[in-house]
Design a protein around this motif. Sequence first.
Motif, PDB file in Angstrom:
ATOM      1  N   GLY A 260     -30.928 -12.886  17.833  1.00  0.00           N
ATOM      2  CA  GLY A 260     -30.504 -14.187  18.334  1.00  0.00           C
ATOM      3  C   GLY A 260     -29.248 -14.731  17.697  1.00  0.00           C
ATOM      4  O   GLY A 260     -28.757 -15.799  18.090  1.00  0.00           O
ATOM      5  N   MET A 261     -28.690 -14.038  16.712  1.00  0.00           N
ATOM      6  CA  MET A 261     -27.447 -14.501  16.091  1.00  0.00           C
ATOM      7  C   MET A 261     -26.310 -14.345  17.097  1.00  0.00           C
ATOM      8  O   MET A 261     -26.169 -13.299  17.743  1.00  0.00           O
ATOM      9  N   ALA A 262     -25.491 -15.377  17.239  1.00  0.00           N
ATOM     10  CA  ALA A 262     -24.464 -15.356  18.278  1.00  0.00           C
ATOM     11  C   ALA A 262     -23.227 -14.565  17.882  1.00  0.00           C
ATOM     12  O   ALA A 262     -22.408 -14.229  18.740  1.00  0.00           O
ATOM     13  N   GLY A 263     -23.066 -14.252  16.601  1.00  0.00           N
ATOM     14  CA  GLY A 263     -21.899 -13.477  16.199  1.00  0.00           C
ATOM     15  C   GLY A 263     -21.428 -13.861  14.814  1.00  0.00           C
ATOM     16  O   GLY A 263     -22.078 -14.629  14.106  1.00  0.00           O
ATOM     17  N   TYR A 264     -20.283 -13.318  14.416  1.00  0.00           N
ATOM     18  CA  TYR A 264     -19.712 -13.623  13.112  1.00  0.00           C
ATOM     19  C   TYR A 264     -18.201 -13.756  13.246  1.00  0.00           C
ATOM     20  O   TYR A 264     -17.586 -13.220  14.163  1.00  0.00           O
ATOM     21  N   GLN A 265     -17.617 -14.500  12.314  1.00  0.00           N
ATOM     22  CA  GLN A 265     -16.174 -14.715  12.305  1.00  0.00           C
ATOM     23  C   GLN A 265     -15.671 -14.434  10.912  1.00  0.00           C
ATOM     24  O   GLN A 265     -16.166 -14.998   9.933  1.00  0.00           O
ATOM     25  N   MET A 266     -14.722 -13.510  10.783  1.00  0.00           N
ATOM     26  CA  MET A 266     -14.081 -13.270   9.502  1.00  0.00           C
ATOM     27  C   MET A 266     -12.884 -14.201   9.356  1.00  0.00           C
ATOM     28  O   MET A 266     -12.286 -14.612  10.352  1.00  0.00           O
ATOM     29  N   LEU A 267     -12.531 -14.532   8.130  1.00  0.00           N
ATOM     30  CA  LEU A 267     -11.380 -15.399   7.896  1.00  0.00           C
ATOM     31  C   LEU A 267     -10.116 -14.772   8.466  1.00  0.00           C
ATOM     32  O   LEU A 267      -9.353 -15.393   9.194  1.00  0.00           O
ATOM     33  N   ASP A 268      -9.894 -13.502   8.129  1.00  0.00           N
ATOM     34  CA  ASP A 268      -8.699 -12.787   8.563  1.00  0.00           C
ATOM     35  C   ASP A 268      -8.885 -11.334   8.167  1.00  0.00           C
ATOM     36  O   ASP A 268      -9.778 -11.007   7.387  1.00  0.00           O
ATOM     37  N   LEU A 269      -8.029 -10.471   8.671  1.00  0.00           N
ATOM     38  CA  LEU A 269      -8.074  -9.079   8.254  1.00  0.00           C
ATOM     39  C   LEU A 269      -7.185  -8.821   7.041  1.00  0.00           C
ATOM     40  O   LEU A 269      -7.367  -7.835   6.348  1.00  0.00           O
ATOM     41  N   GLN A 270      -6.218  -9.719   6.799  1.00  0.00           N
ATOM     42  CA  GLN A 270      -5.254  -9.452   5.726  1.00  0.00           C
ATOM     43  C   GLN A 270      -5.396 -10.454   4.592  1.00  0.00           C
ATOM     44  O   GLN A 270      -6.054 -11.490   4.732  1.00  0.00           O
TER      45      GLN A 270
ATOM     46  N   PRO B  21     -26.504 -22.123  19.451  1.00  0.00           N
ATOM     47  CA  PRO B  21     -26.110 -20.788  18.973  1.00  0.00           C
ATOM     48  C   PRO B  21     -25.471 -20.868  17.581  1.00  0.00           C
ATOM     49  O   PRO B  21     -24.742 -21.808  17.265  1.00  0.00           O
ATOM     50  N   VAL B  22     -25.747 -19.863  16.758  1.00  0.00           N
ATOM     51  CA  VAL B  22     -25.264 -19.835  15.384  1.00  0.00           C
ATOM     52  C   VAL B  22     -24.271 -18.692  15.224  1.00  0.00           C
ATOM     53  O   VAL B  22     -24.562 -17.544  15.573  1.00  0.00           O
ATOM     54  N   VAL B  23     -23.084 -19.025  14.705  1.00  0.00           N
ATOM     55  CA  VAL B  23     -22.059 -18.028  14.393  1.00  0.00           C
ATOM     56  C   VAL B  23     -21.789 -18.100  12.891  1.00  0.00           C
ATOM     57  O   VAL B  23     -21.603 -19.187  12.337  1.00  0.00           O
ATOM     58  N   SER B  24     -21.788 -16.964  12.234  1.00  0.00           N
ATOM     59  CA  SER B  24     -21.482 -16.894  10.809  1.00  0.00           C
ATOM     60  C   SER B  24     -19.993 -17.198  10.596  1.00  0.00           C
ATOM     61  O   SER B  24     -19.138 -16.563  11.192  1.00  0.00           O
ATOM     62  N   HIS B  25     -19.693 -18.173   9.715  1.00  0.00           N
ATOM     63  CA  HIS B  25     -18.322 -18.659   9.516  1.00  0.00           C
ATOM     64  C   HIS B  25     -17.693 -18.013   8.301  1.00  0.00           C
ATOM     65  O   HIS B  25     -18.265 -18.011   7.202  1.00  0.00           O
ATOM     66  N   GLU B  26     -16.484 -17.453   8.471  1.00  0.00           N
ATOM     67  CA  GLU B  26     -15.723 -16.845   7.383  1.00  0.00           C
ATOM     68  C   GLU B  26     -16.573 -15.862   6.567  1.00  0.00           C
ATOM     69  O   GLU B  26     -16.678 -15.939   5.338  1.00  0.00           O
ATOM     70  N   THR B  27     -17.188 -14.947   7.272  1.00  0.00           N
ATOM     71  CA  THR B  27     -17.989 -13.904   6.642  1.00  0.00           C
ATOM     72  C   THR B  27     -17.119 -13.051   5.713  1.00  0.00           C
ATOM     73  O   THR B  27     -15.965 -12.798   5.998  1.00  0.00           O
ATOM     74  N   CYS B  28     -17.690 -12.619   4.609  1.00  0.00           N
ATOM     75  CA  CYS B  28     -17.065 -11.692   3.639  1.00  0.00           C
ATOM     76  C   CYS B  28     -16.173 -12.434   2.637  1.00  0.00           C
ATOM     77  O   CYS B  28     -16.671 -13.264   1.897  1.00  0.00           O
TER      78      CYS B  28
ATOM     79  N   VAL C  16      -9.005  -6.924   4.216  1.00  0.00           N
ATOM     80  CA  VAL C  16      -9.132  -5.490   4.425  1.00  0.00           C
ATOM     81  C   VAL C  16      -7.744  -4.848   4.366  1.00  0.00           C
ATOM     82  O   VAL C  16      -7.575  -3.738   3.861  1.00  0.00           O
ATOM     83  N   LEU C  17      -6.742  -5.582   4.855  1.00  0.00           N
ATOM     84  CA  LEU C  17      -5.349  -5.144   4.863  1.00  0.00           C
ATOM     85  C   LEU C  17      -4.538  -6.016   3.898  1.00  0.00           C
ATOM     86  O   LEU C  17      -4.984  -7.100   3.510  1.00  0.00           O
ATOM     87  N   ASP C  18      -3.338  -5.561   3.538  1.00  0.00           N
ATOM     88  CA  ASP C  18      -2.492  -6.398   2.688  1.00  0.00           C
ATOM     89  C   ASP C  18      -1.788  -7.450   3.532  1.00  0.00           C
ATOM     90  O   ASP C  18      -2.007  -7.551   4.744  1.00  0.00           O
ATOM     91  N   ALA C  19      -0.929  -8.243   2.910  1.00  0.00           N
ATOM     92  CA  ALA C  19      -0.279  -9.347   3.617  1.00  0.00           C
ATOM     93  C   ALA C  19       0.634  -8.875   4.736  1.00  0.00           C
ATOM     94  O   ALA C  19       1.006  -9.666   5.620  1.00  0.00           O
ATOM     95  N   PHE C  20       1.020  -7.593   4.737  1.00  0.00           N
ATOM     96  CA  PHE C  20       1.882  -7.036   5.779  1.00  0.00           C
ATOM     97  C   PHE C  20       1.087  -6.384   6.905  1.00  0.00           C
ATOM     98  O   PHE C  20       1.660  -5.726   7.768  1.00  0.00           O
ATOM     99  N   MET C  21      -0.240  -6.574   6.887  1.00  0.00           N
ATOM    100  CA  MET C  21      -1.146  -5.929   7.848  1.00  0.00           C
ATOM    101  C   MET C  21      -1.122  -4.417   7.696  1.00  0.00           C
ATOM    102  O   MET C  21      -1.421  -3.674   8.634  1.00  0.00           O
TER     103      MET C  21
END
Length: 444
Positions: free
Chosen positions: A85-95, A12-19, A107-112
């Motif tokens: 068939g792509m197993a999913g994606y993983q973002m680094l973080d939201l902030q 299975p393939v998961v996209s790593h640190e997308t965006c 997507v958010l600042d350091a304070f979430m």
Amino acid sequence: NYTHAVRLSPSPVVSHETCQFQVYPDYNEIAKYTGVLYPYNYEVFRDRLAQAGMADQAGLFHWATGEWAMDCYKADIELVLRTPGMAGYQMLDLQDYPGQGSALCGVLDAFMDSKGIISESDFRQFCSPVVPLALMDSLCFWSDQPLTIGVAICNFLEEDFSQEVNLRLEGEDFLYSTSVSPHAVHNGELCRVGEVTLDHQLQQIALPKQLTLTLTAGAYSNHYHLWVYPRVKEEVGNVLLTRRLDDAALHRLAEGGKVLLVPDHASIEAQSVGGLFTPDYWNYAMFKSISENNHRPVSPGTLGLLYNAQNPLFQAFPGMGRTDWQWWSIVRNSRPLVLNSLDKDYRPLLQMVDNVERNHKLGLLTELRVGAGALMICTTDLDAIGCYPEGMAYRKALFDYMNSADFAPAFETTIEQVLQLLTGAAEVKDIQGVRNISDYQRME
């Protein structure tokens, strides 16, 4: 999509640190810090902007780069969702990640807290258990060509999803709506559920127009921007188009005429930066050093366009005042010109936002009063974009603008200053990379 790569993988393939697209910082965030993590780096960035004479543009830089970065988030995530068939994606973080060279790609600042660049409902359009997807070869079309839109559903609910999909395409004085019949999409599946073709409906569009395509399936919705252009060629009119400031161009300016200078990219390579469509990745200084150490090309490092959408030129080439998908061919065939030698209060007609490390004032369209004449410096290769609907529309909008009374540059300069822009040594910043090395020494 990633179909070819996924088919080759036995696992299975998961996209790593997308965006991870950079956003120009919001300096109002500085006031939120009260402890040892005080962002002195933000103060450095803010001071650099002030020294470059662009402090008044900080809020616009944040808005323009932030909204465009979120569009790129959407595109990256949907690229994964469109892959069977792509197993999913993983973002680094939201902030944002303030360490390791200031990675302002959240997507958010350091304070979430929200950065104000995307709403929760818009983010959920492409990041939900169910995502309706539009499948198209392009987002820019001729008005006389059929428009085919494939409709797919990506379903990660625990149960099947079988809601009707409503399609709505709308803009000023234009509306088209229809629906695609329900189709059972199983858990974990991407399924093409239908297709819609507009055979002749776009022919009623007589002027360049931005449309919004909305797909709605039950509680889930997603939208896209599209552009439609009538097939009309530009008229050069009384504008002198030239590759260099030769005697003919100088004579035209001296007589009070209009000159469009489109310099060869090779001639301004040292006075410009490369054409980067997406915002720069993660952190410019860090990946500049990584690329140099590995003898690889360095990213142009820019963050996106900024322009006044109400300007008559851009009224004929509709957009929202920042990068969107109709700019793809134009930006990639451009070299933003370094304008640091002009007065600090000068603003180009079409500006590229630079990263916080280098902080150049960059222009793709620079209009100047030279003596009695009017000069436009365009660093987009107009020949290279002529095969695209948006490229032809941009060329026509540019010539129509220059042939009108609206083209009356207020900023006056000399031919010597123009030559300095085109041939002089551009300012070089000493940018040090981030060293991922701790100074901690182990005690034996």
